[in-house]
Design an enzyme around this catalytic site. Structure first.
Site, PDB file in Angstrom:
ATOM      1  N   GLY A 166       0.816  -1.211   0.000  1.00 26.93           N
ATOM      2  CA  GLY A 166       0.000   0.000   0.000  1.00 26.93           C
ATOM      3  C   GLY A 166       0.850   1.261   0.000  1.00 26.93           C
ATOM      4  N   HIS A 190      11.575  12.110   8.148  1.00 25.12           N
ATOM      5  CA  HIS A 190      12.676  12.966   7.653  1.00 25.12           C
ATOM      6  C   HIS A 190      12.670  13.128   6.129  1.00 25.12           C
ATOM      7  CE1 HIS A 190      16.087   9.806   6.798  1.00 25.12           C
ATOM      8  NE2 HIS A 190      14.932   9.427   6.291  1.00 25.12           N
ATOM      9  N   GLN A 210      18.191  14.662  -1.560  1.00 25.21           N
ATOM     10  CA  GLN A 210      17.470  13.484  -2.043  1.00 25.21           C
ATOM     11  C   GLN A 210      15.958  13.503  -1.825  1.00 25.21           C
ATOM     12  OE1 GLN A 210      19.850   9.902  -0.468  1.00 25.21           O
ATOM     13  NE2 GLN A 210      19.384   9.487  -2.608  1.00 25.21           N
TER      14      GLN A 210
HETATM   15  C1  ASE Z   1      16.006   8.261   3.380  1.00 22.00           C
HETATM   16  C2  ASE Z   1      17.156   7.786   3.985  1.00 22.00           C
HETATM   17  C3  ASE Z   1      18.337   7.871   3.269  1.00 22.00           C
HETATM   18  C4  ASE Z   1      16.005   8.799   2.089  1.00 22.00           C
HETATM   19  C5  ASE Z   1      17.190   8.877   1.367  1.00 22.00           C
HETATM   20  C6  ASE Z   1      18.358   8.396   1.954  1.00 22.00           C
HETATM   21  C7  ASE Z   1      19.668   7.506   3.575  1.00 22.00           C
HETATM   22  C8  ASE Z   1      20.443   7.800   2.465  1.00 22.00           C
HETATM   23  N1  ASE Z   1      19.647   8.344   1.504  1.00 22.00           N
HETATM   24  O1  ASE Z   1      14.839   8.211   4.066  1.00 22.00           O
HETATM   25  C9  ASE Z   1      20.165   6.881   4.833  1.00 22.00           C
HETATM   26  C10 ASE Z   1      20.786   7.949   5.720  1.00 22.00           C
HETATM   27  N2  ASE Z   1      22.036   8.360   5.152  1.00 22.00           N
HETATM   28  C11 ASE Z   1      22.207   9.606   4.707  1.00 22.00           C
HETATM   29  C12 ASE Z   1      23.536   9.906   4.108  1.00 22.00           C
HETATM   30  O2  ASE Z   1      21.337  10.443   4.756  1.00 22.00           O
END
Ligand code: ASE
Length: 330
Positions: free
Chosen positions: A220, A240, A291
């Site tokens: 889901g 986060h 990201q």
């Molecule tokens: C997420 C966690 C991570 C989204 C992208 C991500 C991580 C890396 N890329 O929820 C793990 C934590 N590590 C870092 C470098 O942020």
């Protein structure tokens, strides 16, 4: 001209792969356009009453004469500039299209778009191969997500006594590494990993997911689909990824689905209240900027999000490792 229909024509076509050569070097054209715009060639020529010499352009864009001469020649070849020859002296001016679309002051200027293509899209395309291989990329990402729970997983699930909670959903639980830590620590509980269908499929194909039936999957989208009711919801490294507004939206959904007396366990790398550390959380927050749409937060910020969604009695436990635990109750 070759006589039509002879083998010579076929041989010549095969021997000179014009299209392939054009495609192979197509980026040279884009980069020439980007560079001429970035150096302000078209703006300089537009600001002048008359065509400019090589020396004047080089001076105006503060570049070398040799480099400028080659750039102007390529722009001329691309029909982005006109050249004029008067008494042996060569000068350059914008074509009509260049002055309309490649100057910053034009109302239909493409310079902002060209800047975005040059500074963002061009760099992203460096990773086109990885993007096309996205399933492989997803497995690699899931392995990254998985591995940390071998190190920090036990600490975060035992930071609070979770034994009163027997029906547990791990929202966005990926391949289930934290779920496994949970069933190991609490012999009475069952954990359901709630994740996107493609994540569940990839987990089944690439990760060991068998744990005496106490760990299972539910496909889901936690924003779009109904959440099953449970005693405890785990949100490990989920909030986060998201803005405050999206986090409250998700937590509110979790609160509504949660059984009275139940709760939510938020697992994150907590920043200290003044943001002065830990370094790992500060670096991760920058990574969330790159990201995702989220950020790392302080305990007070998570408490505010949980409270906004209706959760009460919010408690915070720091583990001393990367990930900490925040528990809210309904
Ligand atoms: C997420 C966690 C991570 C989204 C992208 C991500 C991580 C890396 N890329 O929820 C793990 C934590 N590590 C870092 C470098 O942020």
């Amino acid at each position: 001209m070759e006589p039509a229909g002879t083998t010579t024509t076929v041989t010549t076509a095969a021997a000179y792969p014009r299209k392939i050569l054009d495609y192979m070097e197509g980026f040279l054209v884009s980069k020439t356009l980007f560079t001429a715009c970035e150096l302000g060639v078209f703006d300089l020529l537009a600001s002048s009453q008359h065509p400019l010499s090589l020396e004047e352009v080089a001076l105006g864009i503060r570049a070398s004469q040799d480099g400028t001469e080659r750039l102007l020649a390529a722009c001329t070849g691309l029909d982005l500039l006109n050249t004029h020859t008067l008494e042996g002296q060569v000068t350059y001016s914008n074509t009509e299209q260049s002055s309309v679309y490649l100057t910053q002051s034009s109302p239909v200027s493409l310079t902002q778009s060209i800047h975005y293509s040059s500074k963002t899209i061009y760099l992203c395309w460096h990773y086109l191969t990885d993007a096309v291989r996205s399933e492989e990329e997803m497995v690699k990402f899931m392995q990254l997500m998985n591995s940390i729970w071998n190190i920090c997983g036990r600490d975060v699930v035992t930071a609070f006594n979770l034994s009163p909670f027997t029906t547990i959903y791990d929202l966005g639980g990926c391949s289930g590494a934290l779920a496994k830590q949970c069933v190991l620590a609490y012999p009475e509980c069952t954990v359901t990993i709630f994740d996107l269908p493609k994540v569940v499929k990839t987990s089944r194909e690439h990760f060991v997911t068998d744990d005496n039936q106490r760990v299972s999957f539910h496909e889901g989208d936690f924003f779009k689909d109904a959440l099953p009711d449970a005693d405890l919801y785990i949100l490990a490294r989920i909030l986060h990824d998201w803005t405050d507004a999206r986090s409250i939206e998700l937590l509110t959904k979790v609160y509504r689905a949660c059984r009275p007396g139940g709760g939510v366990l938020v697992v994150e790398a907590l920043l200290c209240e003044d943001g002065s550390g830990p370094l790992t959380a500060q670096l991760y927050s920058l990574n969330m900027l790159v990201q995702t749409e989220g950020k790392e937060r302080t305990a007070a910020e998570y408490t505010a999000l949980l409270t906004a969604a209706g959760f009460q009695n919010v408690q915070v436990e720091r583990t001393g490792k990367i990930y900490d635990a925040v528990l809210g109750r309904k």
